[in-house]
Each structure stands twice: as structure tokens, then as C-alpha cells.
Design a protein around this motif. Structure first.
Motif, PDB file in Angstrom:
ATOM      1  N   PRO A  41      -7.197  11.147  -2.699  1.00 30.90           N
ATOM      2  CA  PRO A  41      -7.681  11.087  -1.311  1.00 30.90           C
ATOM      3  C   PRO A  41      -9.078  10.468  -1.231  1.00 30.90           C
ATOM      4  O   PRO A  41      -9.966  10.809  -2.007  1.00 30.90           O
ATOM      5  CB  PRO A  41      -7.698  12.564  -0.876  1.00 30.90           C
ATOM      6  CG  PRO A  41      -6.739  13.245  -1.792  1.00 30.90           C
ATOM      7  CD  PRO A  41      -6.820  12.515  -3.094  1.00 30.90           C
ATOM      8  N   GLY A  42      -9.258   9.540  -0.300  1.00 35.93           N
ATOM      9  CA  GLY A  42     -10.549   8.901  -0.113  1.00 35.93           C
ATOM     10  C   GLY A  42     -10.868   7.797  -1.095  1.00 35.93           C
ATOM     11  O   GLY A  42     -11.987   7.266  -1.096  1.00 35.93           O
ATOM     12  N   THR A  47      -3.201   5.327  -2.697  1.00 31.60           N
ATOM     13  CA  THR A  47      -4.130   6.360  -2.241  1.00 31.60           C
ATOM     14  C   THR A  47      -3.318   7.568  -1.790  1.00 31.60           C
ATOM     15  O   THR A  47      -2.084   7.563  -1.858  1.00 31.60           O
ATOM     16  CB  THR A  47      -5.027   5.833  -1.096  1.00 31.60           C
ATOM     17  OG1 THR A  47      -6.020   6.811  -0.783  1.00 31.60           O
ATOM     18  CG2 THR A  47      -4.205   5.540   0.138  1.00 31.60           C
ATOM     19  N   ALA A  48      -4.010   8.604  -1.353  1.00 31.35           N
ATOM     20  CA  ALA A  48      -3.349   9.836  -0.915  1.00 31.35           C
ATOM     21  C   ALA A  48      -3.992  10.329   0.362  1.00 31.35           C
ATOM     22  O   ALA A  48      -5.160  10.031   0.658  1.00 31.35           O
ATOM     23  CB  ALA A  48      -3.417  10.911  -1.992  1.00 31.35           C
ATOM     24  N   ASP A  49      -3.232  11.113   1.118  1.00 29.62           N
ATOM     25  CA  ASP A  49      -3.705  11.625   2.401  1.00 29.62           C
ATOM     26  C   ASP A  49      -4.173  13.074   2.320  1.00 29.62           C
ATOM     27  O   ASP A  49      -4.948  13.514   3.155  1.00 29.62           O
ATOM     28  CB  ASP A  49      -2.587  11.499   3.434  1.00 29.62           C
ATOM     29  CG  ASP A  49      -3.035  11.907   4.820  1.00 29.62           C
ATOM     30  OD1 ASP A  49      -4.025  11.351   5.305  1.00 29.62           O
ATOM     31  OD2 ASP A  49      -2.392  12.810   5.412  1.00 29.62           O
ATOM     32  N   ASP A  50      -3.704  13.808   1.291  1.00 32.72           N
ATOM     33  CA  ASP A  50      -4.011  15.239   1.254  1.00 32.72           C
ATOM     34  C   ASP A  50      -4.482  15.701  -0.121  1.00 32.72           C
ATOM     35  O   ASP A  50      -5.628  16.082  -0.299  1.00 32.72           O
ATOM     36  CB  ASP A  50      -2.782  16.055   1.703  1.00 32.72           C
ATOM     37  CG  ASP A  50      -1.477  15.434   1.225  1.00 32.72           C
ATOM     38  OD1 ASP A  50      -1.430  14.963   0.072  1.00 32.72           O
ATOM     39  OD2 ASP A  50      -0.511  15.410   2.004  1.00 32.72           O
ATOM     40  N   VAL A  51      -3.593  15.658  -1.125  1.00 31.99           N
ATOM     41  CA  VAL A  51      -3.937  16.113  -2.469  1.00 31.99           C
ATOM     42  C   VAL A  51      -3.654  14.984  -3.460  1.00 31.99           C
ATOM     43  O   VAL A  51      -3.203  13.906  -3.083  1.00 31.99           O
ATOM     44  CB  VAL A  51      -3.120  17.375  -2.852  1.00 31.99           C
ATOM     45  CG1 VAL A  51      -3.447  18.529  -1.926  1.00 31.99           C
ATOM     46  CG2 VAL A  51      -1.622  17.086  -2.844  1.00 31.99           C
ATOM     47  N   LEU A  52      -3.911  15.244  -4.739  1.00 32.15           N
ATOM     48  CA  LEU A  52      -3.654  14.242  -5.775  1.00 32.15           C
ATOM     49  C   LEU A  52      -2.156  13.994  -5.939  1.00 32.15           C
ATOM     50  O   LEU A  52      -1.361  14.939  -6.007  1.00 32.15           O
ATOM     51  CB  LEU A  52      -4.240  14.699  -7.107  1.00 32.15           C
ATOM     52  CG  LEU A  52      -5.768  14.768  -7.218  1.00 32.15           C
ATOM     53  CD1 LEU A  52      -6.163  15.332  -8.575  1.00 32.15           C
ATOM     54  CD2 LEU A  52      -6.388  13.404  -7.016  1.00 32.15           C
ATOM     55  N   LYS A  67       0.848  -1.190   0.000  1.00 31.14           N
ATOM     56  CA  LYS A  67       0.000   0.000   0.000  1.00 31.14           C
ATOM     57  C   LYS A  67       0.881   1.236   0.000  1.00 31.14           C
ATOM     58  O   LYS A  67       1.739   1.387   0.868  1.00 31.14           O
ATOM     59  CB  LYS A  67      -0.935   0.011   1.210  1.00 31.14           C
ATOM     60  CG  LYS A  67      -1.949   1.152   1.189  1.00 31.14           C
ATOM     61  CD  LYS A  67      -2.905   1.064   2.374  1.00 31.14           C
ATOM     62  CE  LYS A  67      -3.945   2.174   2.322  1.00 31.14           C
ATOM     63  NZ  LYS A  67      -4.872   2.107   3.496  1.00 31.14           N
ATOM     64  N   ALA A  68       0.678   2.115  -0.987  1.00 32.10           N
ATOM     65  CA  ALA A  68       1.447   3.356  -1.105  1.00 32.10           C
ATOM     66  C   ALA A  68       0.518   4.537  -0.857  1.00 32.10           C
ATOM     67  O   ALA A  68      -0.497   4.688  -1.537  1.00 32.10           O
ATOM     68  CB  ALA A  68       2.078   3.460  -2.488  1.00 32.10           C
ATOM     69  N   THR A 105       4.313   7.003   2.127  1.00 30.02           N
ATOM     70  CA  THR A 105       4.235   6.027   3.207  1.00 30.02           C
ATOM     71  C   THR A 105       3.879   4.666   2.612  1.00 30.02           C
ATOM     72  O   THR A 105       2.974   4.568   1.780  1.00 30.02           O
ATOM     73  CB  THR A 105       3.174   6.421   4.254  1.00 30.02           C
ATOM     74  OG1 THR A 105       3.565   7.648   4.867  1.00 30.02           O
ATOM     75  CG2 THR A 105       3.050   5.358   5.328  1.00 30.02           C
ATOM     76  N   TYR A 106       4.610   3.639   3.033  1.00 24.55           N
ATOM     77  CA  TYR A 106       4.386   2.290   2.495  1.00 24.55           C
ATOM     78  C   TYR A 106       3.975   1.345   3.613  1.00 24.55           C
ATOM     79  O   TYR A 106       4.540   1.377   4.714  1.00 24.55           O
ATOM     80  CB  TYR A 106       5.653   1.775   1.807  1.00 24.55           C
ATOM     81  CG  TYR A 106       6.042   2.585   0.596  1.00 24.55           C
ATOM     82  CD1 TYR A 106       5.357   2.454  -0.606  1.00 24.55           C
ATOM     83  CD2 TYR A 106       7.091   3.506   0.659  1.00 24.55           C
ATOM     84  CE1 TYR A 106       5.709   3.200  -1.714  1.00 24.55           C
ATOM     85  CE2 TYR A 106       7.444   4.261  -0.445  1.00 24.55           C
ATOM     86  CZ  TYR A 106       6.745   4.102  -1.629  1.00 24.55           C
ATOM     87  OH  TYR A 106       7.087   4.849  -2.714  1.00 24.55           O
ATOM     88  N   GLU A 107       2.993   0.514   3.299  1.00 18.93           N
ATOM     89  CA  GLU A 107       2.526  -0.510   4.230  1.00 18.93           C
ATOM     90  C   GLU A 107       2.561  -1.867   3.525  1.00 18.93           C
ATOM     91  O   GLU A 107       1.969  -2.030   2.451  1.00 18.93           O
ATOM     92  CB  GLU A 107       1.098  -0.211   4.701  1.00 18.93           C
ATOM     93  CG  GLU A 107       0.934   1.094   5.462  1.00 18.93           C
ATOM     94  CD  GLU A 107      -0.509   1.340   5.858  1.00 18.93           C
ATOM     95  OE1 GLU A 107      -1.342   0.416   5.654  1.00 18.93           O
ATOM     96  OE2 GLU A 107      -0.815   2.432   6.362  1.00 18.93           O
ATOM     97  N   TYR A 108       3.249  -2.819   4.142  1.00 17.76           N
ATOM     98  CA  TYR A 108       3.222  -4.202   3.663  1.00 17.76           C
ATOM     99  C   TYR A 108       2.082  -4.897   4.396  1.00 17.76           C
ATOM    100  O   TYR A 108       2.236  -5.330   5.538  1.00 17.76           O
ATOM    101  CB  TYR A 108       4.564  -4.886   3.923  1.00 17.76           C
ATOM    102  CG  TYR A 108       5.668  -4.435   3.005  1.00 17.76           C
ATOM    103  CD1 TYR A 108       6.060  -5.210   1.910  1.00 17.76           C
ATOM    104  CD2 TYR A 108       6.319  -3.220   3.201  1.00 17.76           C
ATOM    105  CE1 TYR A 108       7.081  -4.803   1.066  1.00 17.76           C
ATOM    106  CE2 TYR A 108       7.334  -2.803   2.364  1.00 17.76           C
ATOM    107  CZ  TYR A 108       7.708  -3.597   1.297  1.00 17.76           C
ATOM    108  OH  TYR A 108       8.713  -3.182   0.456  1.00 17.76           O
TER     109      TYR A 108
END
Length: 227
Positions: A175-176, A154-159, A97-98, A106-109
Motif C-alpha cells: 500500500p502506498g 500496488t495494494a489498496d489495504d494490506v500486503l 497496473k495490478a 483490480t487491473y488497469e490497462y
């Protein structure tokens, strides 16, 4: 990775990118054939004396109606095939997950428990000798070689946009919303990319680095990093 005098694509490191490069060459050959034909017809019309029977020939009208349709089919069929291949995700061995932020990743395995980290660009003043300016990060994404990898973006703030050209991957981070893509690294190596969506003042300072390694190395690295 690309160099200053490079005219073509980066070396393909995934089956999808190999197909994209092949389709690009195919489309260029079709365009070259069209340009050659048009140049020949222009030269012929300017240098030869045409009769009214030639200009009004129904056979020529039939040819220049059917020929463009054939050309479009030659371009559409391989293009649709690649589109479906890029959208197909079958039983990935690893899910990554990026998440895009201003201005880092931020990366999540997700197959591991509590395995997440942030990836920032290394400033030029701290860059080790031999590393690439504006492309190297403090924490690389490491994936097993020759294994299907699914990337949820996905994104946390902007595109933002998660793009690695040599792997044939480019997915918008919204985002979302969760977008997904996949790739298979066919060889070991380090592959560089950047955010490909204008996301603010430091848009050009959030690179992406994916390192493909043998499965044994990945297992050893993941056990050391997640512990």
C-alpha cells in the motif's frame, strides 16, 4: 501448470523463467559435486590410515581455501546476471497496473482510456466443467504474445504479492508504493498464479490468471472490452 506428482518447475513461458530454471539446474549440479566430494573425503578418512604428513600438508589447505571461492564465483556471476535482467525494463509495448485488495485483484490497462476491471475467483459451485478449482477467475488478464509487458503492482489495504510462476514473475504489492516488473510471454496459453503474501483469512482465494494471445486477438478483445 503444476500437477500433483511434479518434482520440477512449471514449463517456462518467458525468457526470464528459462534463465531461472537453467540457473537452478546449474546450482544443483554444483551442490551435487560438493556433496560427492565431501562424501568421498569422509569415506577416505574413515577407511584409510592417514599419516601426519598428509594431514598437515599445506597444499591441501591451499586447495580447500581457493576451491570454495571458485564455487562462490560460479554461483554469483550467473545469479547477478539474472538479477539485472529481471530489473531491466526497456520500452514495454503494454503497461498493466495490478492493485491488490482483500481478496481480489483490480487491473488497469493504462495505455487505454477507462479500461479497468476487477478479477474475482470463481466459486466452486459456479465453476464450469474442466476449469481449475481455486485458480479460475471471472475476468482474465489478456496480454499480447511476444510483446514486452510492464506490470505496476500496488495494494489498496494490506500486503499482497502478484506471482505467476511460469512467467517468472513475483512482485510484492505494498500500500502506498508502486513496484514494477516485466515479462514477455513466448507462447500462447493460460498461466495461473496466486497471491504469494499472507494477506488475511481469504489469502488463498485470490488467484491470478494471465492469458497470452496473438496481437490480433488482443486488439479485438481490448476494443470490445474497453468500449
Amino acid at each position: 501448470m503444476a500437477n500433483h506428482s511434479q518434482l520440477g518447475f512449471q514449463d517456462a513461458s518467458s525468457p526470464i523463467m528459462e534463465e531461472l530454471v537453467e540457473f537452478h539446474d546449474h546450482a544443483l549440479m554444483v551442490a551435487l559435486a560438493i556433496c560427492t566430494l565431501v562424501l568421498y573425503l569422509l569415506t577416505f578418512m574413515l577407511t584409510e590410515k592417514l599419516s601426519s604428513s598428509t594431514i598437515n600438508a599445506q597444499e591441501i589447505e591451499l586447495v580447500w581455501t581457493i576451491l570454495p571461492a571458485i564455487v562462490l564465483i560460479m554461483l554469483a556471476l550467473p545469479s547477478l546476471q539474472i538479477l539485472y535482467m529481471m530489473d531491466e525494463i526497456n520500452e514495454p509495448d503494454l503497461t498493466l497496473k495490478a492493485i491488490g485488495h482483500q481478496w481480489y485483484w483490480t487491473y488497469e490497462y493504462t495505455d487505454f482510456k477507462d479500461f479497468t476491471f476487477d478479477s474475482y475467483m470463481i466459486p466452486t459451485t459456479d465453476l464450469p466443467l474442466g476449469h481449475f478449482r481455486l485458480l479460475e477467475v471471472d475476468h482474465r488478464v489478456i496480454v499480447p504474445m511476444e510483446s514486452p509487458v510492464r506490470v505496476i503492482v500496488t495494494a489498496d489495504d494490506v500486503l499482497h504479492s502478484w506471482a505467476v510462476p511460469s512467467l517468472g514473475v513475483k512482485t510484492d504489492a505494498i500500500p502506498g508504493r508502486l513496484n514494477q516488473t516485466s515479462f514477455v510471454a513466448t507462447r500462447p496459453g493460460v498461466f495461473y498464479g496466486q497471491c504469494s503474501e499472507i494477506c488475511g483469512a481469504n489469502h488463498s482465494f485470490m488467484p491470478i490468471v494471465v492469458e497470452s494471445a496473438p496481437l490480433t486477438y488482443f486488439e479485438r478483445w481490448s476494443s470490445m472490452t474497453s468500449s
